[in-house]
Design an enzyme around this catalytic site. Structure first.
Site, mmCIF file in Angstrom:
data_model
loop_
_atom_site.group_PDB
_atom_site.id
_atom_site.type_symbol
_atom_site.label_atom_id
_atom_site.label_comp_id
_atom_site.label_asym_id
_atom_site.label_seq_id
_atom_site.Cartn_x
_atom_site.Cartn_y
_atom_site.Cartn_z
ATOM 1 N N GLU A 144 0.947 -1.881 -0.224
ATOM 2 C CA GLU A 144 0.138 -0.091 -0.285
ATOM 3 C C GLU A 144 0.904 1.379 -0.052
ATOM 4 O O GLU A 144 1.139 2.016 1.151
ATOM 5 C CB GLU A 144 -0.943 -0.050 0.985
ATOM 6 C CG GLU A 144 -2.284 0.638 1.261
ATOM 7 C CD GLU A 144 -2.306 2.309 1.565
ATOM 8 O OE1 GLU A 144 -1.006 2.436 0.445
ATOM 9 O OE2 GLU A 144 -2.976 2.402 1.952
ATOM 10 N N GLU A 153 4.308 8.523 -4.388
ATOM 11 C CA GLU A 153 5.236 8.088 -3.437
ATOM 12 C C GLU A 153 6.366 6.956 -3.439
ATOM 13 O O GLU A 153 6.698 6.400 -3.230
ATOM 14 C CB GLU A 153 4.154 7.792 -1.984
ATOM 15 C CG GLU A 153 3.696 8.833 -1.344
ATOM 16 C CD GLU A 153 2.422 7.857 -0.490
ATOM 17 O OE1 GLU A 153 2.975 6.869 -0.145
ATOM 18 O OE2 GLU A 153 1.910 9.198 0.175
HETATM 19 N N1 SAH Z 1 0.314 -1.233 5.367
HETATM 20 C C1 SAH Z 1 0.438 -0.183 6.111
HETATM 21 C C2 SAH Z 1 1.262 1.011 5.716
HETATM 22 C C3 SAH Z 1 0.977 1.898 4.155
HETATM 23 S S1 SAH Z 1 1.800 3.483 4.522
HETATM 24 C C4 SAH Z 1 -0.932 -0.348 5.711
HETATM 25 O O1 SAH Z 1 -1.790 -0.632 5.086
HETATM 26 O O2 SAH Z 1 -1.953 -0.002 6.626
HETATM 27 C C5 SAH Z 1 3.296 2.674 3.621
HETATM 28 C C6 SAH Z 1 4.358 2.761 4.538
HETATM 29 O O3 SAH Z 1 5.347 2.284 3.733
HETATM 30 C C7 SAH Z 1 5.215 3.803 5.321
HETATM 31 O O4 SAH Z 1 5.384 3.530 6.557
HETATM 32 C C8 SAH Z 1 6.664 4.137 4.862
HETATM 33 O O5 SAH Z 1 7.749 4.401 5.454
HETATM 34 C C9 SAH Z 1 6.455 2.544 3.822
HETATM 35 N N2 SAH Z 1 7.341 2.680 2.208
HETATM 36 C C10 SAH Z 1 7.149 3.609 1.425
HETATM 37 N N3 SAH Z 1 7.959 2.971 0.556
HETATM 38 C C11 SAH Z 1 8.631 1.929 0.791
HETATM 39 C C12 SAH Z 1 9.781 0.639 0.531
HETATM 40 N N4 SAH Z 1 9.877 1.056 -1.219
HETATM 41 N N5 SAH Z 1 10.388 0.442 1.382
HETATM 42 C C13 SAH Z 1 10.001 -0.014 2.566
HETATM 43 N N6 SAH Z 1 8.874 0.737 2.745
HETATM 44 C C14 SAH Z 1 8.436 1.911 2.358
#
Ligand code: SAH
Length: 694
Positions: A144, A153
């Protein structure tokens, strides 16, 4: 460890050195993050869970072990769903350290320690192999990583890398696919966020028209996405020119390419009009069949669908370079270009010899006129607000005399031009004072502006901070009229524009003894409200889809209590409906006719609750009293009905102070009858401290 950070105080203008706790940034990040909003997004969570269950079943049906890779695990929610759905093992990747730590705690608390490995790395640093982070490649990819623009993002490069190095060929992906939709519209309201409309001024010697420079007219603006709660845009504020069409989609179960590309669709306008804006949103299919769909479509697209409020995913507004007249039934081409992180649009009329798709090269928008860097979109809207301009014109007419020497203090303001047209020929000096930056380029929009209106030699720009103003800048004249909107680009909270008062104080020695100051004063207003939805971003979640996420609740609460996070925060309330529970009340006044006093300005009192409802917080805003009987509000415009629904100034952010505990009352009799408050404006620091008791 403490570090010292230098910053210009937005209210007083003073350079100050603040001792920053090393944890300050991450507390801000957690307190203001969207994790809580995501946990409250029931629609998103249930659909992810359904999609994950279906993907695990498909893998199991093939007789394989289900090995899951969850990139960006956050609270660990999607990994816990996967294990509960029967996955054999789950690698949960999270780059943000405080969140990775939280995920470890949450996973443990929910009893999944043996099946979920939290890895605090960026996914592109993750290594597969016997000595690596992951024993083997995964066959289910769960993520996500989407923002309102879908790819902002970095979802595309992350997927590209994951398919190359971290997952098996033919893996299952949840979501399976994302689709971006567009609709072409005409909207004076939204167009006014990108272009400056001509300003008509009735002067004594006839009507004057202030025009925007051609550099500004033909400027593509800035590449940052304009994301808004489109559901708060009434249908009367735009005209639909095309049906909703699919612009492009991405299949996440196959290798993804992140390199820049473009997509083109043919549109047949359903109505003639001026094409100005592309509205866009996306949906995600959690499974290949498309049966589990989570959509950001606005209210007019699927009027019958159950609606989920969310703030972490909204809708996008894209501005075309120029408005294009289109005719009903006469086809046009819309091209979406994207790089790794952003999308932009171009509209073309259909041609006889059709252009090859690959020929369409559109550069990413880069502001060339500087105005889009100096003014954000709400500021454009504010400058185009004719009603507001009229109030300033009326006030200037009241105060300007034929021999006025006028000084303007505001960032990138049109007031000097208005004053020139409305005043006498002897009006000589203005300076749109730019704070805190005195770099030459910052003044360019004003220069361009004065040039386009042949006013270069009529309006003098003084490039100096107010305290450095000297009599040679003013050719030994004294200022008889001091004006300001006031507006400064560094303002975040409503009272930061009180910088005008500090600047006025700094130039006191250059003012005549009977100087007129416009606005003559400002006042801070306050009202207690119940939010329809915004309260969610501050409310604890407890359990989410059956998982205990209280660790996250505690973390947010802890960060909110951390020093400055406790202050009021800015929100554009036209996007976040609320109803008033009290009357609006004026709580502090600031008299610009006098200098900033040495002592603090404080007030105490109680504000009566008049309607039943949940007191989520107090909203605060400024009103400026331009001249006798003429005021402009940057907050409440009106309370539109007996239910207390509020209408807010659409061009400004208001300050919201969320109460730490919410008082709910079913009847007026069990309501606390009032909220007591103490508000203190520290004139030395420019800070406003607030305390409320329910
Ligand atoms: N999976 C959770 C949070 C989603 S928010 C849910 O669905 O509730 C997205 C998260 O991904 C954030 O905490 C951000 O720090 C992390 N993130 C984004 N790109 C990333 C990457 N390439 N590798 C590791 N973490 C990542």
């Amino acid at each position: 460890m403490k570090t010292f950070c230098g910053r210009a105080n937005p209210t007083t203008g003073a350079m100050e050195w603040l001792e920053e706790d090393e944890n300050y940034d991450y507390h801000q990040e957690i307190a203001r993050s969207r994790y809580a909003d995501m946990l409250h997004d029931k629609d998103r969570n249930t659909k992810y869970y359904q999609g994950i269950r279906a993907a695990v079943s498909r893998v199991k049906e093939r007789g394989e072990k289900a090995i899951v890779l969850d990139i960006g695990t956050g609270t660990g929610l999607l990994s816990m769903m996967a294990v509960s759905a029967g996955a054999d093992f789950c690698y949960a990747i999270e780059v943000f350290k405080p969140m990775a730590n939280a995920a470890v705690k949450i996973v443990e608390k929910n009893g999944f320690r043996d099946k979920i490995k939290v890895i605090n790395k960026h996914s592109t640093e993750v290594i597969v192999g016997p000595e690596g982070d992951m024993q083997c490649r995964a066959n289910i990819l769960v993520t996500e990583l989407f923002d309102t623009e879908l790819i902002g993002e970095g979802a595309l490069p992350t997927y590209e890398h994951a398919h190359k190095y971290l997952v098996q060929e033919g893996c299952e992906a949840v979501p399976h696919r994302a689709t971006v939709y567009v609709q072409l519209v005409e909207s004076k309201r939204m167009w006014s966020w990108s272009k400056l409309f001509p300003v008509h001024v009735e002067a004594e010697d006839g009507e004057k028209i202030i025009v925007s420079p051609s550099e500004m007219e033909n400027c593509p603006g800035v590449p940052s996405v304009c994301d808004i709660q489109l559901n708060q845009m009434p249908s009367s504020d735009f005209t639909v020119l095309s049906d909703v069409v699919t612009m492009f989609s991405v299949d996440f179960s196959k290798p993804v390419r992140s390199a820049s590309t473009s997509y083109r669709v043919q549109l047949e306008p359903v109505k003639s009009g001026k094409a100005q804006i592309v509205l866009s949103w996306w949906d995600i299919d959690m499974d290949p069949s498309g049966m589990i769909n989570c959509t950001m479509a606005p209210y007019w697209v699927k009027p019958t669908a159950a609606f989920q409020w969310r703030d972490h995913w909204m809708q996008c507004v894209y501005f075309l370079l120029n408005e294009e007249p289109v005719l009903q039934g006469e086809k046009v081409y819309l091209t979406a270009c994207r790089d790794e992180y952003s999308v932009w649009y171009k509209l073309q009329k259909a041609r006889g010899e059709e252009e090859n798709k690959s020929d369409v090269r559109v550069e990413s928008p880069v502001c060339r006129c500087q105005a889009h860097l100096l003014w954000n979109r709400p500021r454009f809207g504010q400058l185009n607000d004719q009603n507001r301009t009229r109030q300033y014109i009326k006030s200037l007419m009241k105060v300007l005399k034929t021999d006025s020497v006028c000084l303007c203090i505001s960032d990138g303001s049109l007031l000097p031009v208005l004053a020139h047209y409305l005043g006498a020929k002897q009006v000589q000096y203005f300076f749109p004072y730019c704070f805190p930056c005195i770099l030459g380029w910052y003044f360019q929009p004003s220069h361009l502006f004065f040039k386009a209106n042949n006013l270069e030699d009529k309006i003098k720009i003084i490039e100096a901070r107010p305290e450095l103003l000297n009599s040679s800048h003013l050719e030994d004249k004294k200022i008889s009229v001091l004006v300001g909107e006031p507006f400064f680009t560094t303002s975040l909270l409503p009272w930061h524009n009180l910088y005008f008062w500090y600047a006025r104080t700094a130039v006191t020695s250059h003012l005549t003894s009977n100087v007129t100051v416009l606005p003559q004063s400002a006042s801070l207003h306050m009202m207690i409200v119940e939010f329809q939805d915004l309260w969610r971003i501050r409310s604890p979640c407890g359990t989410c889809e059956g998982f205990d996420v209280r660790t996250m609740d505690d973390m947010i609460k802890n960060s909110l209590n951390f020093r400055e996070s406790k202050e009021a925060e800015p929100h554009p309330l036209w996007e976040y409906p609320c109803k008033s529970l009290s009357d609006p009340e004026e709580v502090l006044t600031f008299d610009f006719r006098n200098t900033v006093p040495q002592h603090c300005l404080s007030t105490e009192g109680s504000i009566k609750l008049l309607r039943k409802g949940k007191s989520h917080g107090a909203v605060l805003w400024m009103e400026y009293h331009l001249a006798a009987d003429i005021s402009v509000s940057t907050g409440l415009m009106q309370i539109s009905n007996e239910k207390g629904n509020c209408e807010w100034n659409p061009h400004c952010k208001q300050a919201v102070y969320f109460f730490s505990s919410v008082i709910e009352s079913e009847t007026l009799s069990d309501l606390p009858s009032a909220v007591t408050y103490a508000i203190n404006f520290d004139t030395k620091t420019g800070d406003i401290a607030m305390d409320f008791k329910l």
